[in-house]
Design a protein around this motif. Sequence first.
Motif, PDB file in Angstrom:
ATOM      1  N   ILE A   1     -10.104  -4.727  -4.502  1.00  0.00           N
ATOM      2  CA  ILE A   1      -8.916  -5.564  -4.638  1.00  0.00           C
ATOM      3  C   ILE A   1      -9.172  -6.949  -4.038  1.00  0.00           C
ATOM      4  O   ILE A   1      -9.558  -7.071  -2.876  1.00  0.00           O
ATOM      5  CB  ILE A   1      -7.705  -4.922  -3.935  1.00  0.00           C
ATOM      6  CG1 ILE A   1      -7.438  -3.514  -4.483  1.00  0.00           C
ATOM      7  CG2 ILE A   1      -6.466  -5.795  -4.111  1.00  0.00           C
ATOM      8  CD1 ILE A   1      -6.353  -2.763  -3.735  1.00  0.00           C
TER       9      ILE A   1
ATOM     10  N   HIS B   1      -7.240  -6.580   1.680  1.00  0.00           N
ATOM     11  CA  HIS B   1      -6.426  -6.010   0.601  1.00  0.00           C
ATOM     12  C   HIS B   1      -6.689  -4.534   0.337  1.00  0.00           C
ATOM     13  O   HIS B   1      -5.875  -3.861  -0.283  1.00  0.00           O
ATOM     14  CB  HIS B   1      -6.640  -6.796  -0.694  1.00  0.00           C
ATOM     15  CG  HIS B   1      -6.331  -8.253  -0.579  1.00  0.00           C
ATOM     16  ND1 HIS B   1      -5.078  -8.719  -0.269  1.00  0.00           N
ATOM     17  CD2 HIS B   1      -7.132  -9.347  -0.710  1.00  0.00           C
ATOM     18  CE1 HIS B   1      -5.104 -10.048  -0.222  1.00  0.00           C
ATOM     19  NE2 HIS B   1      -6.332 -10.446  -0.478  1.00  0.00           N
TER      20      HIS B   1
ATOM     21  N   LEU C   1      -3.219  -8.979  -3.914  1.00  0.00           N
ATOM     22  CA  LEU C   1      -2.091  -8.064  -4.076  1.00  0.00           C
ATOM     23  C   LEU C   1      -0.810  -8.877  -4.173  1.00  0.00           C
ATOM     24  O   LEU C   1      -0.584  -9.795  -3.376  1.00  0.00           O
ATOM     25  CB  LEU C   1      -1.978  -7.107  -2.887  1.00  0.00           C
ATOM     26  CG  LEU C   1      -2.849  -5.850  -2.885  1.00  0.00           C
ATOM     27  CD1 LEU C   1      -2.674  -5.117  -1.559  1.00  0.00           C
ATOM     28  CD2 LEU C   1      -2.510  -4.935  -4.046  1.00  0.00           C
TER      29      LEU C   1
ATOM     30  N   HIS D   1       0.829  -1.207   0.000  1.00  0.00           N
ATOM     31  CA  HIS D   1       0.000   0.000   0.000  1.00  0.00           C
ATOM     32  C   HIS D   1       0.864   1.259   0.000  1.00  0.00           C
ATOM     33  O   HIS D   1       0.520   2.258  -0.639  1.00  0.00           O
ATOM     34  CB  HIS D   1      -0.927   0.004   1.210  1.00  0.00           C
ATOM     35  CG  HIS D   1      -2.151  -0.835   1.036  1.00  0.00           C
ATOM     36  ND1 HIS D   1      -3.121  -0.952   2.012  1.00  0.00           N
ATOM     37  CD2 HIS D   1      -2.580  -1.603   0.004  1.00  0.00           C
ATOM     38  CE1 HIS D   1      -4.079  -1.742   1.588  1.00  0.00           C
ATOM     39  NE2 HIS D   1      -3.775  -2.161   0.370  1.00  0.00           N
TER      40      HIS D   1
ATOM     41  N   ALA E   1      -2.242  -5.337  -8.449  1.00  0.00           N
ATOM     42  CA  ALA E   1      -3.509  -5.471  -7.729  1.00  0.00           C
ATOM     43  C   ALA E   1      -4.551  -6.035  -8.687  1.00  0.00           C
ATOM     44  O   ALA E   1      -4.770  -5.471  -9.763  1.00  0.00           O
ATOM     45  CB  ALA E   1      -3.964  -4.125  -7.182  1.00  0.00           C
TER      46      ALA E   1
END
Length: 219
Positions: A166, A51, A169, A16, A110
């Motif tokens: 999402i 996610h 990831l 992130h 993603a």
Amino acid sequence: MYIPGYFNEPRIEVLHALMRGRPLATLVTASDSGMVANHFPVETLAEPPPHGSIMGHIARANPLWREYRAGSEALAIFQGPQAYVSPSFYPSKKETGEVVPTWNYMVVHARGTLKFVQDPGWLRTFVGRLTDSHEASRQVPWHVGDAPPQYIEKMLSQIVGFEFSIVSLTGKWKVSQNHPAANRRGVVAGLRAAGGADAREIADFLSSWEDARNDEPTP
């Protein structure tokens, strides 16, 4: 994406962080005419777990929002820092000569699904929040409210928002972890000498990287 074990970065908070620091995403979708790639600045949110999600907007004239197959998988790619690694960085070059060039990079993929949003209130809130986040470091930040209301309404009518849920990831941090310690130190020194923000970022990461097997690459 092919990821050897020593290049895998599974930590959601780290992924992130790259997505937020490099918010221009390459969004890949499938349409009846084939694969389509677009590039949009986006906002990465931690919710919903595990996610998170991505929000963005596109030009209304872009056919993506009409041609996207509802419920189909989409891929958002976030390219982090990248740098060329010369064989001359490696001390082992002098020892054996058995070295070749490579490229170091960090990237996040993603996967998820898209939902498009045309609600003016949603668009106004999102655009305001996205603008504020990018203007925050400026001495005199610009705000959406600084423009005439009629003009903002006109601009909002020309865009369509999207929410990207999402479902997975994947992070690949290819930064010479597969080399012994001496070579890694050589890469750090070489990248710092080469200069450039990306090279420095990779050098800083590699410098702080702790190898669980000391002088041996992590399997």
